[in-house]
Design a protein around this motif. Sequence first.
Motif, short mmCIF file in Angstrom:
data_model
loop_
_atom_site.label_atom_id
_atom_site.label_comp_id
_atom_site.label_asym_id
_atom_site.label_seq_id
_atom_site.Cartn_x
_atom_site.Cartn_y
_atom_site.Cartn_z
N ASN A 131 -23.69 7.36 -20.21
CA ASN A 131 -23.14 7.25 -18.84
C ASN A 131 -21.67 6.83 -18.87
OD1 ASN A 131 -22.94 7.36 -16.08
ND2 ASN A 131 -23.71 5.28 -15.77
N ALA A 132 -20.88 7.63 -19.57
CA ALA A 132 -19.46 7.29 -19.73
C ALA A 132 -18.74 7.31 -18.39
CB ALA A 132 -18.80 8.29 -20.67
N SER A 133 -17.71 6.46 -18.30
CA SER A 133 -16.84 6.49 -17.12
C SER A 133 -15.41 6.34 -17.60
CB SER A 133 -17.24 5.40 -16.13
OG SER A 133 -17.25 4.15 -16.75
N SER A 187 -29.56 6.98 -21.76
CA SER A 187 -30.73 6.73 -22.63
C SER A 187 -30.35 6.67 -24.12
CB SER A 187 -31.82 7.77 -22.39
OG SER A 187 -31.33 9.07 -22.66
N GLU A 188 -29.10 6.95 -24.44
CA GLU A 188 -28.56 6.74 -25.80
C GLU A 188 -29.44 7.35 -26.90
OE1 GLU A 188 -27.06 2.79 -26.50
OE2 GLU A 188 -26.56 2.50 -24.39
N GLY A 189 -29.95 8.54 -26.61
CA GLY A 189 -30.72 9.26 -27.63
C GLY A 189 -32.12 8.73 -27.85
N THR A 190 -32.58 7.76 -27.07
CA THR A 190 -33.88 7.13 -27.35
C THR A 190 -35.06 7.89 -26.75
OG1 THR A 190 -33.67 5.72 -25.39
CG2 THR A 190 -32.90 4.79 -27.49
N LEU A 191 -34.81 8.82 -25.82
CA LEU A 191 -35.93 9.53 -25.17
C LEU A 191 -36.03 10.97 -25.66
CD1 LEU A 191 -35.44 8.32 -21.46
CD2 LEU A 191 -36.92 7.35 -23.22
N SER A 452 -33.63 7.79 -32.15
CA SER A 452 -32.54 6.81 -32.18
C SER A 452 -33.01 5.38 -32.39
CB SER A 452 -31.72 6.90 -30.88
OG SER A 452 -31.08 8.14 -30.81
N PRO A 453 -33.65 5.12 -33.54
CA PRO A 453 -34.14 3.76 -33.79
C PRO A 453 -32.99 2.76 -33.75
CG PRO A 453 -34.09 5.03 -35.82
CD PRO A 453 -33.83 6.00 -34.71
N GLY A 454 -33.25 1.61 -33.16
CA GLY A 454 -32.23 0.55 -33.13
C GLY A 454 -31.36 0.56 -31.90
N ASN A 455 -31.43 1.63 -31.09
CA ASN A 455 -30.59 1.64 -29.88
C ASN A 455 -31.34 0.98 -28.71
OD1 ASN A 455 -28.55 2.94 -31.18
ND2 ASN A 455 -28.76 4.90 -30.13
N ILE A 456 -30.63 0.26 -27.93
CA ILE A 456 -31.03 -0.37 -26.66
C ILE A 456 -31.98 -1.56 -26.83
CG2 ILE A 456 -32.03 -0.08 -24.35
CD1 ILE A 456 -31.14 2.81 -24.34
N PHE A 457 -33.11 -1.38 -27.54
CA PHE A 457 -34.13 -2.44 -27.56
C PHE A 457 -34.07 -3.23 -28.87
CE2 PHE A 457 -35.91 1.17 -25.13
CZ PHE A 457 -35.86 0.58 -23.86
N LEU A 458 -34.27 -4.56 -28.76
CA LEU A 458 -34.30 -5.39 -29.96
C LEU A 458 -35.52 -5.05 -30.81
CD1 LEU A 458 -33.11 -8.92 -28.85
CD2 LEU A 458 -32.12 -7.49 -30.64
N THR A 459 -36.68 -4.86 -30.15
CA THR A 459 -37.87 -4.42 -30.89
C THR A 459 -38.46 -3.25 -30.13
OG1 THR A 459 -39.14 -6.01 -29.64
CG2 THR A 459 -38.51 -6.64 -31.87
#
Length: 460
Positions: A131-133, A187-191, A452-459
């Motif tokens: 979601n770049a701005s 979603s930074e590649g996580t979905l 995209s493991p490691g993006n957004i969520f700690l676990t």
Amino acid sequence: MLKMITDPDILEAYNEDALGFKGEFNGLFRPDSESEVMDIVRDCASKKRFLTPQGLRSSLTGAAICEKGAVLSLERMNRLIDIDVKRKMAVVEPGIVLSDFKKSVEEAGLMYAPDPTSAGECTLGGNVATNASGSRSLKYGATIDWVQGLRVIDGTGRALAVNNSPVEKMCAGYGAVYRPARLFVGSEGTLGVVTKIHVSLTRQPANLFLAMVFFQDLRSAVDFIIETHEKIELRPASMEFLDRMCLDIIRPNAKGIAIPSDAQAMIYFEQEYDDDSEKDACLDLWFPLIEKHTPLADDTQIADSPKEKKHLYDLRHHVPARTNEESIKVVRAGGCKISTDWAVPHNHLHQLFAYFNEIRGPLGDMMVICFGHLGSGHPHFNFIARNSAETAIAQKIDDLMAEKAVALGGCVSAEHGIGKMKRRQLALQYPAPVINAMKALKREFDPAGIMSPGNIFLTE
Ligand SMILES: Cc1cc2nc3c(=O)[nH]c(=O)nc-3n(C[C@H](O)[C@H](O)[C@H](O)COP(=O)(O)OP(=O)(O)OC[C@H]3O[C@@H](n4cnc5c(N)ncnc54)[C@H](O)[C@@H]3O)c2cc1C
């Protein structure tokens, strides 16, 4: 199926981002079509091989860095499929470079408004995923406001067409899904992998002038921003801030622009106008405002010709690239650049700057460079940490400021995303049930947890 590339020399070229961070992975795919993406994702899901999509790795949060499994580069899927001038819509593949796309739209007589500073080194797919701005988001909003539909290959290999409905009213279930393409923005590649993007376009502004206004202190620059917001007739397209360190960075290239030696801050703004009478009316509003807030009003620079405008624009936009060069240097020497990305409603900016002065003690003599989208309540403090001890201190200061920003109604990340560097801050923004709902969404679209493991969520 497309063969996975494993040549270490080729992999190395996909293993460093704009900040100098590196990952560790053992394969690379460079698909040319959506059906190739589908085959790759299905195969990876069945083998439980992790997969990180990549645009051009300009992300500033480690999001594009692949820590395990394989990289899926979208660089070959870079076609401009259609510009529909009548409907003001365009359809593109995700790997198109943003500046190339913007240029094609301009040649068609229209404008694609989102304008991250990195336009020449990022892709539209990366923009959607983060979601770049940019500076003109003050007037035109962020990528999310321009995305109307997406095709996504989710983490199971299913092709999904998610299109926002053009109807003005809707009341079908939870409001968060009324505009379904929005679910995948940020979603930074996580979905899954975005394979096609439909965006809306707008008319080009008839004319535009740029200005640089200098201030002897930060407080006056912020007051200037606050009062500009109250003058609703002005609506500048951007209001950007550079601190004294940034002025020192741009001074050697300033050629013909006298930057006052006692200037501690500069506000760069862009004002659109239709004709000369509107321009005069705008200047009649701007000048009393400038004179009220700075004794350096006579040093104000106004650029109206294409050459002058390019010079001012380049000066402002040179600063982030220079700061990232500092990052690459310190990362290679065991340090790190930590940048804040919080934003607050602009009328709370004084509180955040005062809070920074209260807590900055532990930074000692660490270099701090501050610039950014002050008109949107969104300055970036860049801490150039020289070693791991300094990195920990800078992260703590970043976390404290992010927490304060949320308490004042703001957010922890306004444009760079969470990636791998801001995961601690997600819990500052949302209560646990909201984070759990996002994780449930990920499980629906990526049940094997490969994306995209490691993006957004700690676990996970
Ligand atoms: C000098 C400089 C200035 C910058 N200025 C700004 C600015 O003004 N505003 C701003 O918002 N950002 C800015 N950035 C950050 C960066 O450019 C943006 O985050 C950009 O959107 C990343 O695009 P990219 O193509 O490089 O994506 P990458 O960095 O390669 O990837 C970013 C994320 O998107 C995911 N991704 C990429 N493509 C896809 C796809 N097709 N499907 C699913 N996921 C995908 C990746 O997995 C990753 O999580 C700047 C960066 C630099 C280096």
